[in-house]
Write an enzyme that holds these catalytic residues in place. Structure first.
Site, PDB file in Angstrom:
ATOM      1  N   THR A  85       0.873  -1.177   0.000  1.00 34.55           N
ATOM      2  CA  THR A  85       0.000   0.000   0.000  1.00 34.55           C
ATOM      3  C   THR A  85       0.910   1.226   0.000  1.00 34.55           C
ATOM      4  O   THR A  85       1.592   1.487   0.999  1.00 34.55           O
ATOM      5  CB  THR A  85      -0.902   0.014   1.243  1.00 34.55           C
ATOM      6  OG1 THR A  85      -1.570  -1.243   1.331  1.00 34.55           O
ATOM      7  CG2 THR A  85      -1.919   1.140   1.153  1.00 34.55           C
ATOM      8  N   LYS A 132      -7.675   1.123  -2.815  1.00 33.92           N
ATOM      9  CA  LYS A 132      -7.136   0.596  -1.548  1.00 33.92           C
ATOM     10  C   LYS A 132      -7.058   1.687  -0.477  1.00 33.92           C
ATOM     11  O   LYS A 132      -7.408   1.462   0.687  1.00 33.92           O
ATOM     12  CB  LYS A 132      -5.739   0.016  -1.827  1.00 33.92           C
ATOM     13  CG  LYS A 132      -4.954  -0.383  -0.619  1.00 33.92           C
ATOM     14  CD  LYS A 132      -5.567  -1.549   0.116  1.00 33.92           C
ATOM     15  CE  LYS A 132      -4.745  -1.923   1.343  1.00 33.92           C
ATOM     16  NZ  LYS A 132      -5.453  -2.866   2.199  1.00 33.92           N
ATOM     17  N   LYS A 160       0.357   5.018   8.256  1.00 32.49           N
ATOM     18  CA  LYS A 160       0.761   5.336   6.886  1.00 32.49           C
ATOM     19  C   LYS A 160      -0.463   5.337   5.971  1.00 32.49           C
ATOM     20  O   LYS A 160      -0.698   6.280   5.220  1.00 32.49           O
ATOM     21  CB  LYS A 160       1.780   4.295   6.401  1.00 32.49           C
ATOM     22  CG  LYS A 160       2.146   4.480   4.955  1.00 32.49           C
ATOM     23  CD  LYS A 160       2.366   3.196   4.160  1.00 32.49           C
ATOM     24  CE  LYS A 160       1.563   2.009   4.473  1.00 32.49           C
ATOM     25  NZ  LYS A 160       1.643   0.880   3.567  1.00 32.49           N
TER      26      LYS A 160
END
Ligand code: NAD
Length: 314
Positions: A96, A171, A246
């Site tokens: 990701t 995502k 993150k």
């Protein structure tokens, strides 16, 4: 059967590779973390001496790394993926990462005539272990089809989301929803406890009611309720607070860039920041539950028995 190079064998990668090996593929892996490498070797991954050595004969190269900076580091340079991938290989990144890094991977691959697909996943370590991950594939249609075949043994669902970086866009938005819902589980579990509810009874009620969610089913932050939840292993990371921060940070940044108000995401992010500020970024993201407990203590977490080391999520 394909020869596959796998770069990054952490919580996700070590579990995902097993399905490729079971399907008959040969997997050559690289990870500087010895424990991660040992776990991967145990499921049949052949250790490679370097990224260059792993990718040299690979039909496909998969990166499953913590952050964009790690992905850029293994793609670029004389020892990197681009310089050493064989002609006709397909590259895909299941980490990701930020939209800029994903775009950089697409552009750099295109300039070199190499197929690249952004291929992030959802489903956690349980989905990785079970081979039921959802993959979101962004890129050129022909490259997406090649990747679709390869990932089938690791996937429960495969979505072609559109052109370059659309997989990572899906995502990022999905994970923002996940971590807001995880925050809801933290708060709900503690409120229920303080209101005198039995944890299992409450969880059963929510399962059949409108508070039900993926983190409630998978990461519920109370021990003895969901078998593979981090709460049963002293909140050792299945998904570290560092990586969760993150991910939600990527969403908050994307929202700021495009004028989308994200107050729920900002609130959830602030709780993850508290964990990181306490030196607990390597623990599971569901440990934010401790900030909802009246005395800061929660069942299932004993700081004295922290088996993990500081750093990125192992
Ligand atoms: P992790 O930190 O457990 O594993 C990453 C691995 O990459 C580590 O073992 C690390 O040693 C290795 N690594 C770092 N630099 C490297 C390099 N230069 N070469 C080779 N290996 C290197 O992380 P994870 O939980 O496996 O997550 C990986 C990615 O997948 C992240 O981007 C994360 O956000 C995403 N993701 C995680 C989950 C989850 O539930 N854990 C779910 C979906 C997506």
């Amino acid at each position: 059967m394909a020869t596959i190079a796998w770069i990054g064998l952490g919580n996700m990668g070590s579990r995902m590779t097993r399905h490729l090996i079971d399907a008959g593929h040969s997997v050559f892996g690289v990870d500087p973390n010895e424990a991660a490498m040992a776990q991967a070797v145990a499921v049949g991954v052949t250790p490679a001496a370097s990224v260059a050595a792993a990718v040299a004969n690979a039909d496909a190269v998969i990166t499953m790394l913590p952050k964009g900076e790690h992905v850029r580091a293994v793609y670029d340079g004389p020892d990197g993926i681009w310089a050493n991938a064989k002609q006709g290989a397909v590259l895909f990144d299941s980490s990701t990462v930020d939209l800029d890094t994903s775009g950089w991977c697409h552009t750099g691959s295109q300039e070199r005539g190499i197929a690249f697909v952004d291929a992030p996943v959802s489903g956690g370590t349980a989905g990785a272990a079970d081979g039921t991950l959802a993959f979101m594939l962004g890129g050129d249609a022909a490259a997406v089809e090649r990747v679709r075949e390869l990932i089938a043994p690791m996937a429960g669902n495969i979505f072609a989301t559109g052109g370059p970086t659309t997989g990572i866009a899906a995502k990022i938005a999905n994970n923002m929803m996940l971590f807001i819902a995880q925050q809801a589980c933290a708060e709900g579990s503690q409120l229920a406890e303080q209101l005198g509810l039995d944890a299992q009874v409450f969880w059963d009620v929510v399962t059949a009611s409108s508070g039900n969610s993926w983190p409630q089913q998978t990461w519920y932050p109370v021990p003895g309720i969901v078998e593979r939840a981090a709460a049963n292993q002293n909140f050792d990371a299945t998904f570290s607070a560092d990586l969760a921060r993150k991910d939600i940070g990527l969403a908050v940044q994307a929202g700021a860039d495009r004028g989308v108000a994200l107050p729920g995401a900002q609130a959830a992010m602030a709780q993850l920041d508290r964990l990181i500020a306490e030196g607990l970024g390597h623990k599971d993201c569901s440990l934010v539950v401790k900030y909802s407990s009246p005395d800061g203590k929660v069942a299932g977490y004993d700081p004295e028995f922290d088996t993990q080391t500081e750093g990125v999520s192992r």
